[in-house]
Design an enzyme around this catalytic site. Sequence first.
Site, PDB file in Angstrom:
ATOM      1  N   LYS A  16      -5.885 -14.168  10.582  1.00  0.00           N
ATOM      2  CA  LYS A  16      -5.248 -13.211  11.475  1.00  0.00           C
ATOM      3  C   LYS A  16      -4.706 -13.866  12.758  1.00  0.00           C
ATOM      4  O   LYS A  16      -3.571 -14.324  12.723  1.00  0.00           O
ATOM      5  CB  LYS A  16      -6.209 -12.058  11.787  1.00  0.00           C
ATOM      6  CG  LYS A  16      -6.501 -11.174  10.562  1.00  0.00           C
ATOM      7  CD  LYS A  16      -5.527 -10.041  10.433  1.00  0.00           C
ATOM      8  CE  LYS A  16      -5.458  -9.414   9.059  1.00  0.00           C
ATOM      9  NZ  LYS A  16      -6.679  -8.847   8.511  1.00  0.00           N
ATOM     10  N   TYR A  53       0.827  -1.226   0.000  1.00  0.00           N
ATOM     11  CA  TYR A  53       0.000   0.000   0.000  1.00  0.00           C
ATOM     12  C   TYR A  53       0.856   1.269   0.000  1.00  0.00           C
ATOM     13  O   TYR A  53       0.457   2.275   0.593  1.00  0.00           O
ATOM     14  CB  TYR A  53      -0.927   0.055   1.222  1.00  0.00           C
ATOM     15  CG  TYR A  53      -1.796  -1.157   1.444  1.00  0.00           C
ATOM     16  CD1 TYR A  53      -2.819  -1.467   0.548  1.00  0.00           C
ATOM     17  CD2 TYR A  53      -1.610  -1.974   2.552  1.00  0.00           C
ATOM     18  CE1 TYR A  53      -3.634  -2.570   0.762  1.00  0.00           C
ATOM     19  CE2 TYR A  53      -2.431  -3.080   2.764  1.00  0.00           C
ATOM     20  CZ  TYR A  53      -3.441  -3.367   1.874  1.00  0.00           C
ATOM     21  OH  TYR A  53      -4.239  -4.437   2.092  1.00  0.00           O
ATOM     22  N   ASP A  74     -17.295 -12.949   8.070  1.00  0.00           N
ATOM     23  CA  ASP A  74     -15.848 -12.838   7.941  1.00  0.00           C
ATOM     24  C   ASP A  74     -15.308 -12.437   9.317  1.00  0.00           C
ATOM     25  O   ASP A  74     -15.332 -11.265   9.705  1.00  0.00           O
ATOM     26  CB  ASP A  74     -15.508 -11.798   6.863  1.00  0.00           C
ATOM     27  CG  ASP A  74     -14.005 -11.636   6.676  1.00  0.00           C
ATOM     28  OD1 ASP A  74     -13.244 -12.171   7.494  1.00  0.00           O
ATOM     29  OD2 ASP A  74     -13.613 -10.952   5.707  1.00  0.00           O
ATOM     30  N   TYR A 103     -14.421  -4.692   4.511  1.00  0.00           N
ATOM     31  CA  TYR A 103     -13.132  -5.076   3.920  1.00  0.00           C
ATOM     32  C   TYR A 103     -13.006  -6.591   4.006  1.00  0.00           C
ATOM     33  O   TYR A 103     -13.193  -7.177   5.079  1.00  0.00           O
ATOM     34  CB  TYR A 103     -11.953  -4.411   4.660  1.00  0.00           C
ATOM     35  CG  TYR A 103     -10.625  -4.925   4.144  1.00  0.00           C
ATOM     36  CD1 TYR A 103     -10.077  -4.406   2.971  1.00  0.00           C
ATOM     37  CD2 TYR A 103      -9.956  -5.972   4.780  1.00  0.00           C
ATOM     38  CE1 TYR A 103      -8.891  -4.911   2.456  1.00  0.00           C
ATOM     39  CE2 TYR A 103      -8.762  -6.477   4.277  1.00  0.00           C
ATOM     40  CZ  TYR A 103      -8.243  -5.947   3.116  1.00  0.00           C
ATOM     41  OH  TYR A 103      -7.079  -6.453   2.604  1.00  0.00           O
TER      42      TYR A 103
HETATM   43  C1  LIG Z   1      -7.152  -8.955   6.986  1.00  0.00           C
HETATM   44  C2  LIG Z   1      -8.520  -9.315   6.568  1.00  0.00           C
HETATM   45  C3  LIG Z   1      -8.766 -10.039   5.388  1.00  0.00           C
HETATM   46  C4  LIG Z   1      -7.661 -10.432   4.438  1.00  0.00           C
HETATM   47  O1  LIG Z   1      -6.719 -11.266   5.016  1.00  0.00           O
HETATM   48  P1  LIG Z   1      -5.271 -11.414   4.334  1.00  0.00           P
HETATM   49  O2  LIG Z   1      -4.618 -12.477   5.143  1.00  0.00           O
HETATM   50  O3  LIG Z   1      -4.613 -10.083   4.440  1.00  0.00           O
HETATM   51  O4  LIG Z   1      -5.496 -11.820   2.921  1.00  0.00           O
HETATM   52  C5  LIG Z   1     -10.064 -10.373   5.097  1.00  0.00           C
HETATM   53  N1  LIG Z   1     -11.082 -10.015   5.906  1.00  0.00           N
HETATM   54  C6  LIG Z   1     -10.890  -9.313   7.042  1.00  0.00           C
HETATM   55  C7  LIG Z   1     -12.052  -8.978   7.902  1.00  0.00           C
HETATM   56  C8  LIG Z   1      -9.600  -8.924   7.405  1.00  0.00           C
HETATM   57  O5  LIG Z   1      -9.408  -8.216   8.531  1.00  0.00           O
END
Ligand SMILES: *Cc1c(COP(=O)(O)O)cnc(C)c1O
Length: 427
Positions: free
Chosen positions: A271, A20, A242, A148
Amino acid sequence: MHTSPPAWVADGARHVWLPYAQMKTAAPPLPVVRTHGSRIELADGRSLVDGVASWWTACHGYNHPAIAQAVRDQLDAVPHVMFGGLTHEPAARLAQRLCALLGPGFDRVFYTDSGSVAVEVAMKMAVQFWLNQGERQRSHFLAFRGGYHGDTFGTMAVCDPEDGMHSLFRGLLTAHVIAPLPRDDASAAELDALLGRHAHELAGILVEPLVQGAGGMLMHPPEVLARLRALADRHGLLLIYDEIFTGFGRTGTMFAFEQADARPDIVTLSKALTGGTLPLAATVASQRVFDGFWSDDPGHALMHGPTFMGNALACAAANASLDLFEREPRLRQVAALSRALEAGLAPCRELPWVRDVRVLGAIAAIELAGPFDRDALRARLVDAGVWVRPFGNIVYLTPAFTIGQDDLDFLIDAVVGVLQGMQAPAG
Ligand SMILES: *Cc1c(COP(=O)(O)O)cnc(C)c1O
């Protein structure tokens, strides 16, 4: 102790492409030589108190000895084998433990190696779930403003259309239905009407439960999820949570959806899954979703399989991380951290250039009122001895759950001090 940077810093700077970042103007990355607990040690001898936990992954702090030992042991036994046709204990145990932790309704774990790909798999799962039943037109999703879900082409298309990369890649991204979250009865009625027009072309609804993270640390009450569950049922759609950011205690419960009376059909995790040590992600499906693939037709198989799927080192780290959640009072630590962040950041509410301060679990976000010099702010935070990385108009803290009282006080004082010292944002 300020020494000159090691040679690899300049050598790497000529060849590494940063995330970024406008490479022409971006501040050079800080060289890190050691991490431990909530500390990041730099090559020049400085020690920063970490407020980010490396994009929310290092929930037990850095270099937790139990995770390190589990990874070392696994390294000697089986670092990695392909997951096609072979299996191993860390992946098998982890799948069983994740389903047990998620509770009733979660039955199958599909492993990937990043969050974006876990969301891609969730989307593919949902689309193919309908395809396998002969429903060929359900190739779109309802997703939300402020959301996101990742940086790949599939996931960029379900991110917030303004903050995300929609305009940049216009034409290459699928035009999904993106709506505001149903925060009240009126917006729920609007969403109901929207779904009335679009449900036949949708595979599911995709949402980050309770907190939209990278889209601005935007928080919503659990009722929103109950509304979404009701709408998904009413319009015959799969509901996907998510939990890549919110999972593993970050919002105060092991998973954010535990705070709502509304369970999803598919959940994505990553994460903090390995406690911040190794890349791993999982897409976990309900029995109903899994049954949609159960057939004598090989064409009904879920068509995905990353090379490093179910990596044994990463699964061993994840099992060790889950052991720590069982053995140590992590959720109590999150609750204490939440109170400390709320109290400690309260003085920021008085500042005219602060629009909002919000805290949920071990997440604190300070929303600034106008544009500001982000690079200068980032530099001032580092000068104050903390690693905090504002994005957009958000200064956020997502520390390790294990951060000690002294480091936490130092972190909060530094952030409050830097924000108090800010000029009113230039117009
Ligand atoms: C970080 C994140 C992603 C993407 O994960 P990456 O390992 O960076 O590809 C998807 N959804 C949410 C809610 C996130 O915080």
